[in-house]
Design a protein around this motif. Sequence first.
Motif, PDB file in Angstrom:
ATOM      1  N   GLY A  88       0.975  -1.351  -0.027  1.00 11.02           N
ATOM      2  CA  GLY A  88       0.025   0.001   0.053  1.00 11.02           C
ATOM      3  C   GLY A  88       0.904   1.260   0.062  1.00 11.02           C
ATOM      4  O   GLY A  88       1.946   1.251   0.559  1.00 11.02           O
ATOM      5  N   THR A  89       0.137   2.427  -0.541  1.00  8.03           N
ATOM      6  CA  THR A  89       0.886   3.623  -0.485  1.00  8.03           C
ATOM      7  C   THR A  89       0.047   4.787   0.081  1.00  8.03           C
ATOM      8  O   THR A  89       0.472   6.003  -0.083  1.00  8.03           O
ATOM      9  N   GLY A  90      -0.866   4.391   0.479  1.00  7.23           N
ATOM     10  CA  GLY A  90      -2.084   5.515   0.982  1.00  7.23           C
ATOM     11  C   GLY A  90      -2.891   5.090   2.067  1.00  7.23           C
ATOM     12  O   GLY A  90      -2.976   3.909   2.157  1.00  7.23           O
ATOM     13  N   VAL A  91      -3.226   6.043   2.798  1.00  4.26           N
ATOM     14  CA  VAL A  91      -4.183   5.722   3.926  1.00  4.26           C
ATOM     15  C   VAL A  91      -5.340   6.772   3.576  1.00  4.26           C
ATOM     16  O   VAL A  91      -5.195   7.891   3.457  1.00  4.26           O
ATOM     17  N   LEU A  92      -6.453   6.322   3.891  1.00  6.01           N
ATOM     18  CA  LEU A  92      -7.820   7.105   3.669  1.00  6.01           C
ATOM     19  C   LEU A  92      -8.169   6.948   5.344  1.00  6.01           C
ATOM     20  O   LEU A  92      -8.723   5.840   5.732  1.00  6.01           O
ATOM     21  N   MET A  93      -8.019   7.949   6.104  1.00  5.88           N
ATOM     22  CA  MET A  93      -8.253   8.001   7.564  1.00  5.88           C
ATOM     23  C   MET A  93      -9.632   9.135   7.942  1.00  5.88           C
ATOM     24  O   MET A  93      -9.567  10.438   7.482  1.00  5.88           O
ATOM     25  N   PHE A 117       6.577   7.216   8.547  1.00  5.43           N
ATOM     26  CA  PHE A 117       6.031   6.311   7.136  1.00  5.43           C
ATOM     27  C   PHE A 117       6.343   7.227   6.082  1.00  5.43           C
ATOM     28  O   PHE A 117       5.849   8.416   6.159  1.00  5.43           O
ATOM     29  N   THR A 118       6.457   6.894   4.775  1.00  8.92           N
ATOM     30  CA  THR A 118       6.447   7.428   3.579  1.00  8.92           C
ATOM     31  C   THR A 118       4.899   6.811   2.836  1.00  8.92           C
ATOM     32  O   THR A 118       5.034   5.752   2.268  1.00  8.92           O
ATOM     33  N   ILE A 119       4.290   7.567   3.301  1.00  6.14           N
ATOM     34  CA  ILE A 119       2.635   7.313   2.935  1.00  6.14           C
ATOM     35  C   ILE A 119       1.795   8.553   2.591  1.00  6.14           C
ATOM     36  O   ILE A 119       2.129   9.672   3.352  1.00  6.14           O
ATOM     37  N   HIS A 120       0.966   8.407   1.615  1.00  9.09           N
ATOM     38  CA  HIS A 120       0.078   9.546   1.241  1.00  9.09           C
ATOM     39  C   HIS A 120      -1.068   9.434   2.415  1.00  9.09           C
ATOM     40  O   HIS A 120      -1.817   8.557   2.499  1.00  9.09           O
ATOM     41  N   LEU A 121      -1.485  10.647   2.898  1.00  8.38           N
ATOM     42  CA  LEU A 121      -2.538  10.682   3.830  1.00  8.38           C
ATOM     43  C   LEU A 121      -3.583  11.464   3.278  1.00  8.38           C
ATOM     44  O   LEU A 121      -3.511  12.780   3.160  1.00  8.38           O
ATOM     45  N   HIS A 122      -4.678  11.020   3.097  1.00 12.15           N
ATOM     46  CA  HIS A 122      -5.783  11.425   2.403  1.00 12.15           C
ATOM     47  C   HIS A 122      -6.780  11.263   3.699  1.00 12.15           C
ATOM     48  O   HIS A 122      -7.496  10.091   3.723  1.00 12.15           O
ATOM     49  N   CYS A 123      -7.354  12.326   4.204  1.00  5.24           N
ATOM     50  CA  CYS A 123      -7.745  12.232   5.756  1.00  5.24           C
ATOM     51  C   CYS A 123      -8.696  13.122   5.940  1.00  5.24           C
ATOM     52  O   CYS A 123      -8.521  14.424   5.440  1.00  5.24           O
ATOM     53  N   PHE A 124      -9.790  13.058   6.656  1.00  2.00           N
ATOM     54  CA  PHE A 124     -10.690  13.978   7.277  1.00  2.00           C
ATOM     55  C   PHE A 124     -11.621  14.625   6.181  1.00  2.00           C
ATOM     56  O   PHE A 124     -11.169  15.735   5.567  1.00  2.00           O
ATOM     57  N   SER A 125     -12.852  14.057   6.315  1.00  3.49           N
ATOM     58  CA  SER A 125     -13.836  14.638   5.440  1.00  3.49           C
ATOM     59  C   SER A 125     -14.471  16.050   5.703  1.00  3.49           C
ATOM     60  O   SER A 125     -14.118  16.508   6.829  1.00  3.49           O
ATOM     61  N   GLY A 151       1.016  17.479   7.700  1.00  2.00           N
ATOM     62  CA  GLY A 151       1.342  16.159   6.793  1.00  2.00           C
ATOM     63  C   GLY A 151       0.022  15.687   6.033  1.00  2.00           C
ATOM     64  O   GLY A 151       0.139  14.954   5.342  1.00  2.00           O
ATOM     65  N   LEU A 152      -1.028  16.374   6.076  1.00  2.00           N
ATOM     66  CA  LEU A 152      -2.252  16.086   5.220  1.00  2.00           C
ATOM     67  C   LEU A 152      -1.818  16.231   3.891  1.00  2.00           C
ATOM     68  O   LEU A 152      -1.615  17.474   3.443  1.00  2.00           O
ATOM     69  N   ASP A 153      -2.236  15.257   3.242  1.00  2.02           N
ATOM     70  CA  ASP A 153      -1.807  15.404   1.504  1.00  2.02           C
ATOM     71  C   ASP A 153      -3.205  15.601   0.681  1.00  2.02           C
ATOM     72  O   ASP A 153      -2.892  16.634  -0.360  1.00  2.02           O
ATOM     73  N   SER A 154      -4.336  15.170   1.255  1.00  2.00           N
ATOM     74  CA  SER A 154      -5.375  15.519   0.304  1.00  2.00           C
ATOM     75  C   SER A 154      -6.711  15.276   1.446  1.00  2.00           C
ATOM     76  O   SER A 154      -6.508  14.657   2.016  1.00  2.00           O
ATOM     77  N   ILE A 155      -7.854  15.655   0.951  1.00  2.00           N
ATOM     78  CA  ILE A 155      -8.840  15.460   1.651  1.00  2.00           C
ATOM     79  C   ILE A 155     -10.303  14.589   0.895  1.00  2.00           C
ATOM     80  O   ILE A 155     -10.423  15.018  -0.372  1.00  2.00           O
ATOM     81  N   PRO A 156     -10.716  13.572   1.557  1.00  2.00           N
ATOM     82  CA  PRO A 156     -11.613  12.851   1.019  1.00  2.00           C
ATOM     83  C   PRO A 156     -12.954  13.469   0.920  1.00  2.00           C
ATOM     84  O   PRO A 156     -13.307  14.516   1.523  1.00  2.00           O
ATOM     85  N   THR A 195      -8.810  17.256  -3.633  1.00  2.00           N
ATOM     86  CA  THR A 195      -9.781  16.675  -2.874  1.00  2.00           C
ATOM     87  C   THR A 195     -10.588  15.896  -3.819  1.00  2.00           C
ATOM     88  O   THR A 195     -10.276  15.894  -4.812  1.00  2.00           O
ATOM     89  N   THR A 196     -11.473  15.030  -3.294  1.00  2.00           N
ATOM     90  CA  THR A 196     -12.146  14.191  -4.021  1.00  2.00           C
ATOM     91  C   THR A 196     -13.550  14.233  -3.633  1.00  2.00           C
ATOM     92  O   THR A 196     -14.021  15.244  -2.655  1.00  2.00           O
TER      93      THR A 196
END
Length: 298
Positions: A88-93, A117-125, A151-156, A195-196
């Motif tokens: 895995g390369t990302g986490v949706l938290m 960790f080296t990981i994409h953080l896609h977190c917090f709607s 550290g937040l990379d993108s938003i779900p 964002t998505t």
Amino acid sequence: MISSTEALDLFRSDDLIGIGMAADSLRKKFHPEGIVSYIIDRNINYTNFCTEYCSFCAFYRPMGHPEGYVHDKETIFAKIQETIDLGGTGVLMQGGLHPDLKIEWYEDLLSSIKQRFTIHLHCFSAPEITNIADVSGLTVRDTIARLRDAGLDSIPGGGAEILDDGVRYRISRLKCSTAEWIDVHRTAHALGMRTTATMMFGCGETLEQRMHHLEIVREIQEDTGGFTALSPGPSSAKILRSAASCMKRPPPSNTSRTWRFRASISTTSRTYSPPGSRRGSRPANSACASAATTWAAS
Ligand code: SF4
């Protein structure tokens, strides 16, 4: 690009293959190289305590409930390590709207993850972002900027459900409004973040309310180009039955009907709101491409 009237015709059409072909031709137009990619990621829920009581939600527990939890950092680290070990390369938290967790808790969590960790953080709607802002006495802009800096990379796009306050009042009246959801995403885009968007169909909404949702997403994308994906998904079977009744259609009482319903939404969404709709823009690689239903085939 098709009009909302044409999109409504597609929603009403039984020609699922034809709609799918139209959607696929749009994908090929934006991505003629013919490559469709995916990522491996994992959903992590840091807490299930929530104060919003959405009518469709089986996940939340009220404050003080014996089944409620807030995961400590070690538990979250272990889940991330498992994700990385599996490629895995990302986490949706995401989590419930906790009334006591202030922004410092989230900043500490994000920065601690990024240190390890080296990981994409896609977190917090959007509802979580507005809750963190409220609990911490901050503006939405400052909240997003501080989370990004930690550290937040993108938003779900979670919490969109149907972007129509009539529907929201019925199923999630305590959660953020349509305007607040829009504000979070526009603000994040203005801050240079991606964002998505999501769409939880089958809440008893009308086709017109569904179109209103897509119009909002398309307008934002026209202005900012900041969405990387649109993930439509069905609500619970009980709510799907209610929706089918409103639309005078047979209830999606089995898997194949539910998937037909879902495919119709996915393909019409792609046709009405194609990914590169902003003039001259192309979507960035999606951080959270969610299987075949994603909007940005990156
Ligand atoms: S805000 Fe989210 S976690 Fe809370 S009740 Fe609604 S859907 Fe469930």
